[in-house]
Enzyme design. Structure first.
Site, mmCIF file in Angstrom:
data_model
loop_
_atom_site.group_PDB
_atom_site.id
_atom_site.type_symbol
_atom_site.label_atom_id
_atom_site.label_comp_id
_atom_site.label_asym_id
_atom_site.label_seq_id
_atom_site.Cartn_x
_atom_site.Cartn_y
_atom_site.Cartn_z
ATOM 1 N N ASP A 1 0.829 -1.208 0.000
ATOM 2 C CA ASP A 1 0.000 0.000 0.000
ATOM 3 C C ASP A 1 0.867 1.264 0.000
ATOM 4 O O ASP A 1 0.694 2.161 0.833
ATOM 5 C CB ASP A 1 -0.925 0.020 1.220
ATOM 6 C CG ASP A 1 -1.635 -1.299 1.462
ATOM 7 O OD1 ASP A 1 -2.021 -1.940 0.474
ATOM 8 O OD2 ASP A 1 -1.796 -1.684 2.635
ATOM 9 N N GLU B 1 -11.271 -1.154 -3.558
ATOM 10 C CA GLU B 1 -10.563 -0.515 -2.455
ATOM 11 C C GLU B 1 -9.357 0.237 -3.006
ATOM 12 O O GLU B 1 -9.158 0.321 -4.222
ATOM 13 C CB GLU B 1 -10.114 -1.550 -1.407
ATOM 14 C CG GLU B 1 -9.111 -2.574 -1.931
ATOM 15 C CD GLU B 1 -8.707 -3.612 -0.901
ATOM 16 O OE1 GLU B 1 -9.422 -3.754 0.115
ATOM 17 O OE2 GLU B 1 -7.685 -4.305 -1.119
ATOM 18 N N ARG C 1 4.841 -8.343 -0.349
ATOM 19 C CA ARG C 1 4.344 -7.359 -1.307
ATOM 20 C C ARG C 1 5.367 -6.221 -1.320
ATOM 21 O O ARG C 1 5.631 -5.602 -0.291
ATOM 22 C CB ARG C 1 2.956 -6.865 -0.908
ATOM 23 C CG ARG C 1 1.887 -7.928 -1.078
ATOM 24 C CD ARG C 1 0.491 -7.419 -0.787
ATOM 25 N NE ARG C 1 0.296 -7.127 0.622
ATOM 26 C CZ ARG C 1 -0.837 -6.641 1.121
ATOM 27 N NH1 ARG C 1 -1.858 -6.369 0.325
ATOM 28 N NH2 ARG C 1 -0.958 -6.414 2.425
ATOM 29 N N HIS D 1 -3.124 -1.287 -5.102
ATOM 30 C CA HIS D 1 -3.039 -0.219 -4.106
ATOM 31 C C HIS D 1 -1.921 0.768 -4.451
ATOM 32 O O HIS D 1 -0.886 0.845 -3.803
ATOM 33 C CB HIS D 1 -2.848 -0.758 -2.699
ATOM 34 C CG HIS D 1 -3.342 0.222 -1.680
ATOM 35 N ND1 HIS D 1 -4.331 -0.082 -0.778
ATOM 36 C CD2 HIS D 1 -3.018 1.521 -1.453
ATOM 37 C CE1 HIS D 1 -4.577 0.989 -0.035
ATOM 38 N NE2 HIS D 1 -3.799 1.973 -0.441
#
Length: 324
Positions: free
Chosen positions: A21, A202, A300, A266
């Protein structure tokens, strides 16, 4: 790193390891800040560097740590740093260790140097007066932006009972910690590529360019199927009218096994060092096979993607070699 076998390609060399993110803010003097979710989901970190690429090796400071119990005690996710009216604000989501999915958006403020001065908690993001809907259920991934002199917030919030659906909503802001208007639904998971084990929209991010407002978002579950979609509106449109937004029918970025880029999503946008090139900053994995819930897989990583534009002015998202 985990014990998962990784096949390195020129495309999957991380800019920053194990940070999901990602959010990068470039200031007026060219310096850059970086924040992101850490694998432990237990704190908020910041980096600062004189250049964007200097963020790779910049020292990282923990500016806030989760509570020991109650609200904000688990699942600290997706912080974003914004400078508003001479102060610094971090928007983030967090849950309650006694109810781990009781996740809501919160706000921190710093009135000095964000890397060295204290941050104060402003508490949960507040809905507009008389609004019975905003932030009443699982809510996260808030981003803020200014459009034609007004400041807006876009965030994800779940609705329904049982297997809930995560939608994106928008509202105008009254202050850095409060909304001025009721929430308006922007997008719900309409297409198959947005619907996996969970139906998810999202991770919104806003890019304004050449008379258009683009809003990217992440869809589907957090593993191999995670991908990015996009909405757009004309610059002069009322952004609180959902009829003024158009949603593309296909994802703009998804997994590519040949390049070993998996579950991209994201993102945020930032200018490159030349002040002209738009970069998409996003996270992805170097492999598609994971043990257990992919949400708790730590790998990630952060990647940078220079954008090009087609003849109609729409951004084109294509994996680029990572030259680090």
């Amino acid at each position: 790193m985990s014990n998962v076998s990784v096949r390195e390609t020129v495309y999957n060399r991380p800019f920053i390891f194990q940070r999901a993110d990602p959010y990068i803010l470039r200031c007026g003097d060219g310096s850059c800040y970086f924040t992101a979710s850490v694998p432990e989901y237990d704190r908020i970190v910041l980096r600062r560097a004189a250049t964007l690429r200097g963020l790779r090796e910049a020292e990282e400071r923990t500016v806030w740590v989760k509570h020991e119990s109650g609200p904000q005690s688990i699942h600290v996710w997706a912080p974003e740093l914004h400078e508003i009216d001479g102060a610094w604000y971090i928007y983030y989501a967090a849950g309650d260790i006694d109810d781990v999915w009781e996740i809501r958006p919160y706000v921190l403020r710093c009135t000095g140097d964000p890397m060295s001065d204290p941050w104060e908690e402003l508490g949960p993001m507040r809905a507009a007066d008389g609004d019975p809907f905003s932030f009443r259920a699982f809510s996260l991934d808030a981003t803020v932006f200014v459009h034609q002199g007004a400041r807006y917030m876009v965030w994800a919030e779940k609705v329904g009972v049982g297997k809930q659906i995560s939608n994106l909503y928008i509202a105008r802001m009254a202050s850095p910690a409060k909304l001025a208007t009721v929430q308006v639904l922007l997008t719900t998971p309409d297409y198959g590529w947005e619907r996996g084990d969970f139906w998810v929209n999202e991770g919104p991010a806003v890019l304004q360019r050449d008379g258009k407002v683009f809003l990217t978002f992440s869809a589907n579950t957090t593993g191999e199927l995670y991908c990015m979609g996009m909405l757009w509106a004309e610059e002069g449109a009322d952004l609180l009218d959902p009829a003024n937004w158009t949603k593309l029918r296909r994802p703009v970025l998804q997994s590519d096994g040949a390049k070993e880029m998996h579950g991209p999503g994201h993102n945020c946008f930032v200018k490159d060092e030349d002040g002209v090139t738009d970069l998409c900053v996003f996270h992805a994995r170097q492999y598609d096979k994971m043990e257990g819930n992919p949400l708790y897989d730590p790998n990630r990583h952060v990647y940078l993607m220079p954008l090009t534009y087609d003849g109609d002015g729409f951004p084109q998202f294509r994996y680029a070699p990572q030259e680090w």
